[in-house]
Design an enzyme around this catalytic site. Sequence first.
Site, PDB file in Angstrom:
ATOM      1  N   ASP A   1      31.203  51.863  32.982  1.00  0.00           N
ATOM      2  CA  ASP A   1      32.575  52.289  33.240  1.00  0.00           C
ATOM      3  C   ASP A   1      32.903  52.065  34.713  1.00  0.00           C
ATOM      4  O   ASP A   1      32.346  52.724  35.595  1.00  0.00           O
ATOM      5  CB  ASP A   1      32.714  53.768  32.870  1.00  0.00           C
ATOM      6  CG  ASP A   1      34.134  54.283  32.994  1.00  0.00           C
ATOM      7  OD1 ASP A   1      34.976  53.601  33.606  1.00  0.00           O
ATOM      8  OD2 ASP A   1      34.404  55.385  32.476  1.00  0.00           O
TER       9      ASP A   1
ATOM     10  N   GLY B   1      34.306  37.953  27.177  1.00  0.00           N
ATOM     11  CA  GLY B   1      33.761  36.880  28.002  1.00  0.00           C
ATOM     12  C   GLY B   1      34.636  35.649  28.133  1.00  0.00           C
ATOM     13  O   GLY B   1      34.189  34.636  28.668  1.00  0.00           O
TER      14      GLY B   1
ATOM     15  N   ASP C   1      31.998  45.043  32.512  1.00  0.00           N
ATOM     16  CA  ASP C   1      32.885  45.654  31.520  1.00  0.00           C
ATOM     17  C   ASP C   1      32.212  46.905  30.977  1.00  0.00           C
ATOM     18  O   ASP C   1      30.982  47.017  30.999  1.00  0.00           O
ATOM     19  CB  ASP C   1      33.189  44.687  30.369  1.00  0.00           C
ATOM     20  CG  ASP C   1      34.455  45.067  29.610  1.00  0.00           C
ATOM     21  OD1 ASP C   1      35.468  44.354  29.756  1.00  0.00           O
ATOM     22  OD2 ASP C   1      34.451  46.086  28.891  1.00  0.00           O
TER      23      ASP C   1
ATOM     24  N   ASP D   1      41.031  41.352  34.159  1.00  0.00           N
ATOM     25  CA  ASP D   1      41.862  41.431  32.956  1.00  0.00           C
ATOM     26  C   ASP D   1      41.706  42.815  32.329  1.00  0.00           C
ATOM     27  O   ASP D   1      41.902  42.993  31.131  1.00  0.00           O
ATOM     28  CB  ASP D   1      41.446  40.334  31.969  1.00  0.00           C
ATOM     29  CG  ASP D   1      42.536  40.013  30.957  1.00  0.00           C
ATOM     30  OD1 ASP D   1      43.726  40.150  31.298  1.00  0.00           O
ATOM     31  OD2 ASP D   1      42.206  39.620  29.822  1.00  0.00           O
TER      32      ASP D   1
ATOM     33  N   TRP E   1      37.309  34.985  30.046  1.00  0.00           N
ATOM     34  CA  TRP E   1      37.560  34.579  31.438  1.00  0.00           C
ATOM     35  C   TRP E   1      36.269  34.125  32.110  1.00  0.00           C
ATOM     36  O   TRP E   1      36.285  33.205  32.922  1.00  0.00           O
ATOM     37  CB  TRP E   1      38.199  35.730  32.215  1.00  0.00           C
ATOM     38  CG  TRP E   1      39.678  35.830  32.004  1.00  0.00           C
ATOM     39  CD1 TRP E   1      40.388  35.427  30.914  1.00  0.00           C
ATOM     40  CD2 TRP E   1      40.638  36.368  32.920  1.00  0.00           C
ATOM     41  NE1 TRP E   1      41.717  35.690  31.086  1.00  0.00           N
ATOM     42  CE2 TRP E   1      41.901  36.266  32.298  1.00  0.00           C
ATOM     43  CE3 TRP E   1      40.539  36.942  34.176  1.00  0.00           C
ATOM     44  CZ2 TRP E   1      43.076  36.712  32.920  1.00  0.00           C
ATOM     45  CZ3 TRP E   1      41.702  37.389  34.801  1.00  0.00           C
ATOM     46  CH2 TRP E   1      42.959  37.272  34.182  1.00  0.00           C
TER      47      TRP E   1
ATOM     48  N   LYS F   1      45.570  41.651  35.966  1.00  0.00           N
ATOM     49  CA  LYS F   1      46.567  42.034  34.970  1.00  0.00           C
ATOM     50  C   LYS F   1      47.193  43.357  35.388  1.00  0.00           C
ATOM     51  O   LYS F   1      46.488  44.293  35.765  1.00  0.00           O
ATOM     52  CB  LYS F   1      45.915  42.186  33.589  1.00  0.00           C
ATOM     53  CG  LYS F   1      46.881  42.733  32.543  1.00  0.00           C
ATOM     54  CD  LYS F   1      46.467  42.403  31.135  1.00  0.00           C
ATOM     55  CE  LYS F   1      45.178  43.047  30.697  1.00  0.00           C
ATOM     56  NZ  LYS F   1      44.803  42.609  29.340  1.00  0.00           N
TER      57      LYS F   1
END
Length: 207
Positions: free
Chosen positions: A96, A60, A80, A121, A62, A161
Amino acid sequence: MARSKTSQRWLKEHFDDPYVKMAQRDGYRSRASYKLLEIQEKDRILRPGMTVVDLGAAPGGWSQVTSRVIGDRGRLIASDILEMDSIPDVTFIQGDFTEDAVFARILEAIGEHPVDLVISDMAPNMSGVRAADQPRAMYLCELALDLAGRVLRPGGDFLIKIFQGEGFDQYHKQAREMFDKVQMRKPLSSRDRSREQYLLARGFRGE
């Protein structure tokens, strides 16, 4: 069970890490918060009242940074595969991201509201075998870019990312076709030995 030298080195690096200490001091859930804070300081991608999607959000860090900037008038949808402790005014979807049902739940949560910014990320569980890890990492990047292409408003931004390696050049080219400007960022808080970088794409061109 005795710790391996690798795990001992990781633990020492973790607890000696100034960003870990800063996160504890500042109330952030992870050192990753400072990567986004650095990018925000340079590029001002977050603004009050924005609608933002945060992929790979747990634990958490970000989402905390984003929530503080966008404020009560903003809207944040986070997702997530791992659990994430709740953050006020953040809609969290656990699952997922590679599964169609989870992807659909994220789209449903977004609804008809145009999104100003998608941040990611995400990274797969790394095996240490680059030939296996790189394709899995790029697959997550491709899914995130696909989501961004579906939900961003014209002029919206995308931060992700990404790891240098096979598939990177093609991905960079695809992002340039979808956005007005694409830049690479390597925050100081990103560990030197890490291959991670952040691709920042600005000015989504829309359909």
